[in-house]
Scaffold this active site. Structure first.
Site, PDB file in Angstrom:
ATOM      1  N   GLU A  65       0.829  -1.207   0.000  1.00 34.67           N
ATOM      2  CA  GLU A  65       0.000   0.000   0.000  1.00 34.67           C
ATOM      3  C   GLU A  65       0.867   1.263   0.000  1.00 34.67           C
ATOM      4  O   GLU A  65       0.593   2.214  -0.727  1.00 34.67           O
ATOM      5  CB  GLU A  65      -0.934   0.010   1.209  1.00 34.67           C
ATOM      6  CG  GLU A  65      -2.039  -1.011   1.140  1.00 34.67           C
ATOM      7  CD  GLU A  65      -3.057  -0.745   0.043  1.00 34.67           C
ATOM      8  OE1 GLU A  65      -3.264   0.429  -0.335  1.00 34.67           O
ATOM      9  OE2 GLU A  65      -3.651  -1.722  -0.443  1.00 34.67           O
ATOM     10  N   ARG A  80      -9.598   4.689  -7.372  1.00 36.17           N
ATOM     11  CA  ARG A  80      -8.868   4.652  -6.107  1.00 36.17           C
ATOM     12  C   ARG A  80      -9.877   4.587  -4.975  1.00 36.17           C
ATOM     13  O   ARG A  80     -10.857   5.334  -4.961  1.00 36.17           O
ATOM     14  CB  ARG A  80      -7.998   5.907  -5.938  1.00 36.17           C
ATOM     15  CG  ARG A  80      -6.979   6.087  -7.031  1.00 36.17           C
ATOM     16  CD  ARG A  80      -5.787   5.190  -6.809  1.00 36.17           C
ATOM     17  NE  ARG A  80      -5.038   5.047  -8.046  1.00 36.17           N
ATOM     18  CZ  ARG A  80      -4.380   3.969  -8.387  1.00 36.17           C
ATOM     19  NH1 ARG A  80      -4.370   2.928  -7.598  1.00 36.17           N
ATOM     20  NH2 ARG A  80      -3.724   3.909  -9.509  1.00 36.17           N
ATOM     21  N   ASN A 124       1.157   4.010  -2.995  1.00 36.92           N
ATOM     22  CA  ASN A 124       0.891   5.440  -2.771  1.00 36.92           C
ATOM     23  C   ASN A 124       2.008   6.304  -3.345  1.00 36.92           C
ATOM     24  O   ASN A 124       1.744   7.345  -3.953  1.00 36.92           O
ATOM     25  CB  ASN A 124       0.728   5.736  -1.278  1.00 36.92           C
ATOM     26  CG  ASN A 124      -0.679   5.506  -0.788  1.00 36.92           C
ATOM     27  OD1 ASN A 124      -1.588   5.183  -1.540  1.00 36.92           O
ATOM     28  ND2 ASN A 124      -0.862   5.661   0.514  1.00 36.92           N
TER      29      ASN A 124
END
Length: 158
Positions: A47, A105, A51
């Site tokens: 994650e 997203r 990002n």
């Protein structure tokens, strides 16, 4: 006990996300985690790296740095980018918030990281980048010592 650490840098490309997961996971196995603990760390790293790729750099690309340090039964992971930064970290950490609402997203990246790790802090400066620091304590790290003590008692008794 000596503190163990590693660091690596790689291009902010989506194909390197799995490399980051595997590298950090391979380092983390030294603490003898459960499969669930290992999966937690790999998911949180995935994650954080995603990002960086999507939000910090976008199409322009850049470099991601990962630093890991183990101390006793705990590992700290720092994931650093040198991208655009986050204007409002508190807002960005809210579930379902996304800076790219037109894209697919979910806005759950920081929430996922928080749920899988024992600690999470995010520091960012506009135009200078973001550092995500995560901590994972291994509950199973004490188990081998307890097993050895039980074996010693059993051998002494028998």
């Amino acid at each position: 006990m000596e503190k163990n650490q590693m660091s690596l840098e790689f291009s902010a490309l989506s194909q390197n996300e799995s490399f980051a997961r595997v590298a950090v996971g391979s380092f983390f196995v030294q603490l003898n985690p459960t499969l669930e603990e290992l999966a937690d760390v790999k998911t949180a790293v995935s994650e954080a790296v995603t990002n960086c790729i999507v939000h910090a750099y976008g199409e322009q690309g850049g470099v991601i740095r990962i630093e890991c340090a183990m101390d006793g039964d705990t590992m700290e992971i720092r994931i650093v980018d040198y991208g655009v930064g986050i204007a409002d970290v508190e807002k960005a950490m809210r579930p379902f918030y996304t800076s790219q609402p037109g894209e697919e997203r979910s806005g759950m990246g920081f929430t996922v990281m928080q749920s899988f790790m024992d600690g999470l802090t995010v520091k960012s400066q506009l135009g200078r980048g973001t550092t995500v620091s995560m901590v994972k304590k291994v509950a199973s790290a004490a188990a081998p010592a307890a097993d050895e003590a039980a074996d010693e008692r059993e051998n002494a008794a028998g």
